[in-house]
Motif scaffolding. Structure first.
Motif, PDB file in Angstrom:
ATOM      1  N   ARG A   6       0.789  -0.970  -0.316  1.00 21.51           N
ATOM      2  CA  ARG A   6       0.209   0.174   0.345  1.00 21.51           C
ATOM      3  C   ARG A   6       0.651   1.231   0.048  1.00 21.51           C
ATOM      4  O   ARG A   6       2.329   1.092   0.614  1.00 21.51           O
ATOM      5  CB  ARG A   6      -1.192  -0.118   1.416  1.00 21.51           C
ATOM      6  CG  ARG A   6      -0.205   0.169   2.402  1.00 21.51           C
ATOM      7  CD  ARG A   6      -1.386   0.517   3.387  1.00 21.51           C
ATOM      8  NE  ARG A   6      -0.473   0.151   4.950  1.00 21.51           N
ATOM      9  CZ  ARG A   6      -1.032   0.589   6.265  1.00 21.51           C
ATOM     10  NH1 ARG A   6      -2.522   0.335   5.927  1.00 21.51           N
ATOM     11  NH2 ARG A   6      -0.809   0.827   7.230  1.00 21.51           N
TER      12      ARG A   6
ATOM     13  N   ALA B 103      -1.780   7.403   1.811  1.00 20.42           N
ATOM     14  CA  ALA B 103      -2.994   6.957   1.345  1.00 20.42           C
ATOM     15  C   ALA B 103      -3.562   5.924   1.797  1.00 20.42           C
ATOM     16  O   ALA B 103      -3.557   4.748   1.044  1.00 20.42           O
ATOM     17  CB  ALA B 103      -3.610   7.206   0.012  1.00 20.42           C
TER      18      ALA B 103
ATOM     19  N   ARG C  93      -6.929   3.469   1.178  1.00 16.31           N
ATOM     20  CA  ARG C  93      -7.024   3.491  -0.035  1.00 16.31           C
ATOM     21  C   ARG C  93      -6.537   2.000  -0.890  1.00 16.31           C
ATOM     22  O   ARG C  93      -6.789   0.919   0.632  1.00 16.31           O
ATOM     23  CB  ARG C  93      -6.044   4.714  -0.372  1.00 16.31           C
ATOM     24  CG  ARG C  93      -6.838   6.139  -0.563  1.00 16.31           C
ATOM     25  CD  ARG C  93      -6.575   6.934  -0.828  1.00 16.31           C
ATOM     26  NE  ARG C  93      -7.304   6.589  -2.732  1.00 16.31           N
ATOM     27  CZ  ARG C  93      -7.507   7.371  -3.658  1.00 16.31           C
ATOM     28  NH1 ARG C  93      -6.599   8.501  -3.413  1.00 16.31           N
ATOM     29  NH2 ARG C  93      -8.692   7.293  -4.636  1.00 16.31           N
TER      30      ARG C  93
END
Length: 66
Positions: A34, A38, A41
């Motif tokens: 990731r 963010a 998200r």
């Protein structure tokens, strides 16, 4: 109840808050990736063997293009 995922940042994350990087989590047979800027998200997951081969390819010397 599922245990929380333990995310890890690279030691090469840069200065300051170290937020300009990607994080990975070992999910046994898969690896999750990731964006640290963010974290809520989208998360990508890859088979562990495929991710290991990707890391090995990054570490191998590459010939200089002519």
């Amino acid at each position: 109840m599922t245990p929380p995922i333990s995310w890890k940042k690279s030691s090469y994350s840069g200065g300051g808050e170290g937020n300009d990087c990607m994080e990975i989590a070992d999910l046994c047979s898969r690896v999750a990736v990731r964006d640290s800027k963010a974290p809520t998200r989208a998360t990508l997951t890859f088979p562990a063997g495929t991710f290991a081969a990707f890391l090995d390819a990054l570490k191998s010397p590459h010939p200089t293009p002519r």
